[in-house]
Design a protein around this motif. Structure first.
Motif, PDB file in Angstrom:
ATOM      1  N   ARG A 137       0.894  -1.262  -0.070  1.00  0.00           N
ATOM      2  CA  ARG A 137       0.226  -0.009   0.194  1.00  0.00           C
ATOM      3  C   ARG A 137       0.951   1.071  -0.056  1.00  0.00           C
ATOM      4  NH1 ARG A 137      -5.316  -1.051   2.073  1.00  0.00           N
ATOM      5  NH2 ARG A 137      -5.714   0.998   2.966  1.00  0.00           N
ATOM      6  N   ASP A 155      -2.264  -6.709  -1.827  1.00  0.00           N
ATOM      7  CA  ASP A 155      -2.926  -5.332  -1.701  1.00  0.00           C
ATOM      8  C   ASP A 155      -2.106  -4.234  -2.299  1.00  0.00           C
ATOM      9  OD1 ASP A 155      -4.298  -3.145  -1.033  1.00  0.00           O
ATOM     10  OD2 ASP A 155      -4.778  -3.539   1.090  1.00  0.00           O
ATOM     11  N   SER A 157      -3.018  -1.192  -3.022  1.00  0.00           N
ATOM     12  CA  SER A 157      -3.951   0.087  -3.008  1.00  0.00           C
ATOM     13  C   SER A 157      -2.996   1.379  -2.813  1.00  0.00           C
ATOM     14  CB  SER A 157      -4.898  -0.002  -1.783  1.00  0.00           C
ATOM     15  OG  SER A 157      -5.823  -1.025  -1.910  1.00  0.00           O
ATOM     16  N   TYR A 158      -3.475   2.402  -3.273  1.00  0.00           N
ATOM     17  CA  TYR A 158      -2.845   3.770  -3.218  1.00  0.00           C
ATOM     18  C   TYR A 158      -1.234   3.546  -3.937  1.00  0.00           C
ATOM     19  CZ  TYR A 158      -6.609   3.824  -0.018  1.00  0.00           C
ATOM     20  OH  TYR A 158      -7.974   3.746   0.404  1.00  0.00           O
ATOM     21  N   LYS A 175      -5.814  -6.190  -4.773  1.00  0.00           N
ATOM     22  CA  LYS A 175      -6.412  -5.073  -4.499  1.00  0.00           C
ATOM     23  C   LYS A 175      -5.658  -3.646  -5.184  1.00  0.00           C
ATOM     24  CE  LYS A 175      -8.592  -6.048  -0.512  1.00  0.00           C
ATOM     25  NZ  LYS A 175      -9.140  -5.794   1.235  1.00  0.00           N
ATOM     26  N   ARG A 177      -6.810  -0.260  -5.205  1.00  0.00           N
ATOM     27  CA  ARG A 177      -7.697   0.627  -5.065  1.00  0.00           C
ATOM     28  C   ARG A 177      -7.192   2.033  -5.026  1.00  0.00           C
ATOM     29  NH1 ARG A 177     -12.736   1.476  -2.355  1.00  0.00           N
ATOM     30  NH2 ARG A 177     -13.170   3.481  -1.597  1.00  0.00           N
ATOM     31  N   ASP A 178      -7.288   3.194  -5.816  1.00  0.00           N
ATOM     32  CA  ASP A 178      -6.887   4.203  -6.061  1.00  0.00           C
ATOM     33  C   ASP A 178      -5.473   4.213  -6.342  1.00  0.00           C
ATOM     34  OD1 ASP A 178      -9.295   6.147  -5.253  1.00  0.00           O
ATOM     35  OD2 ASP A 178      -8.990   5.106  -3.381  1.00  0.00           O
ATOM     36  N   GLU A 195      -9.992  -5.532  -7.264  1.00  0.00           N
ATOM     37  CA  GLU A 195     -10.740  -4.128  -6.988  1.00  0.00           C
ATOM     38  C   GLU A 195      -9.751  -2.984  -7.590  1.00  0.00           C
ATOM     39  OE1 GLU A 195     -11.960  -1.269  -3.398  1.00  0.00           O
ATOM     40  OE2 GLU A 195     -11.223  -3.325  -2.768  1.00  0.00           O
TER      41      GLU A 195
END
Length: 301
Positions: A137, A155, A157-158, A175, A177-178, A195
């Motif tokens: 992340r 993950d 994300s970001y 994941k 995300r963003d 995602e």
């Protein structure tokens, strides 16, 4: 186009105003499943000028000579990274998956020989994914070669994953995300149930990827290539698909409520039972698309 009795007939092409001359053999033999092969084996209609015999293709002709040279002798040109990104976009449009693989291999090797701004290396990633719970992340991984790795459930994300090579990687349930994934290469990767909510995937290559039930809500998918991708039951609500290429993609049962589809290429796509309610399809290319059972209530066509 001059058609003789054999398949070596001369072909005159007008690619966005640039003129080329080649043969049907060249356009059909090396990549028989490509869009160009489909055009000249009768599987796809073509637009031919009756006065001069040129077949018109509405694409930028800047790199088409490299495409022809690839089809002739399998040679990947030596280009700058920015030019490779442009050529990848054209190769994705024409569904030249062999050329995509060749460019990816060249760029991967180049990345190995150069210093990267990424905070981790491919070796670091491999060591990390041996753990049960892996998170990157907010980490800068830009430019890394992560192709063919098992990155399921990781993950990201970001994170910054611009121009990362994920081709043929297993990313099921990962994941994103963003994330900033502009120009990332997901060619033929497994992205089931991933995602991507709010992700920036502008110009990313997802041709042939498995995105079944993936969540791409609110994602920026401008100029993305999803040729032949599997997007069954995918969530694309409010996604920006402006200028995206989804030719031949499977979107059966996908939810596209509020998606922006300006100049989106959905030719030959399977949109059966897709949710397109109140979507603006006025500037969308839907020739040959399957819309059986699609919810088009209030859609602008």
């Amino acid at each position: 186009m001059a058609r003789d009795s054999d398949s070596s007939s001369l072909v005159r092409l007008n690619i966005g105003g640039k003129k080329f001359c080649t043969t049907i053999d060249t356009l059909t033999q090396r990549e028989p499943d490509s869009m160009l092969a489909a055009m000249f084996t009768g599987r796809r209609t073509i637009s031919q000028d009756p006065e001069n015999g040129f077949v018109f293709v509405d694409r930028d002709g800047k790199h088409f000579r490299h495409i022809l040279n690839w089809l002739r002798d399998g040679a990947v040109p030596v280009l700058k990274d920015s030019q490779y990104a442009e050529l990848l976009r054209e190769a994705g449009y024409y569904q030249l998956f062999g050329l995509i693989d060749g460019i990816s291999d060249v760029m991967n090797q180049r990345k190995k020989n150069e210093e990267s701004d990424a905070e981790l290396t491919r070796i670091d990633i491999i060591k990390c994914i041996q753990s049960e719970r892996v998170r990157f992340r907010g980490v800068n991984l830009s430019g890394l070669d992560l192709s063919k790795l098992d990155l399921s459930f990781v993950d990201f994300s970001y994170a910054c994953i611009t121009n990362v090579f994920f081709s043929r990687a297993n990313l099921q349930c990962a994941k994103f995300r963003d994330v900033d994934a502009e120009g990332a290469n997901f060619h033929n990767s497994t992205l089931r149930e991933c995602e991507f909510t709010g992700a920036n995937l502008r110009g990313a290559l997802l041709a042939g990827a498995n995105l079944q039930s993936a969540n791409l809500q609110d994602a920026c998918l401008i100029d993305c290539s999803f040729c032949q991708a599997d997007l069954r039951s995918a969530h694309l609500q409010n996604a920006d698909l402006t200028n995206a290429n989804l030719e031949g993609a499977i979107l059966e049962g996908a939810n596209m409520k509020g998606a922006k589809l300006s100049n989106t290429n959905l030719r030959g796509a399977n949109l059966q039972r897709a949710y397109l309610r109140q979507v603006n399809l006025k500037d969308t290319h839907l020739e040959g698309a399957k819309l059986d059972g699609a919810n088009l209530l209030g859609a602008i066509r």
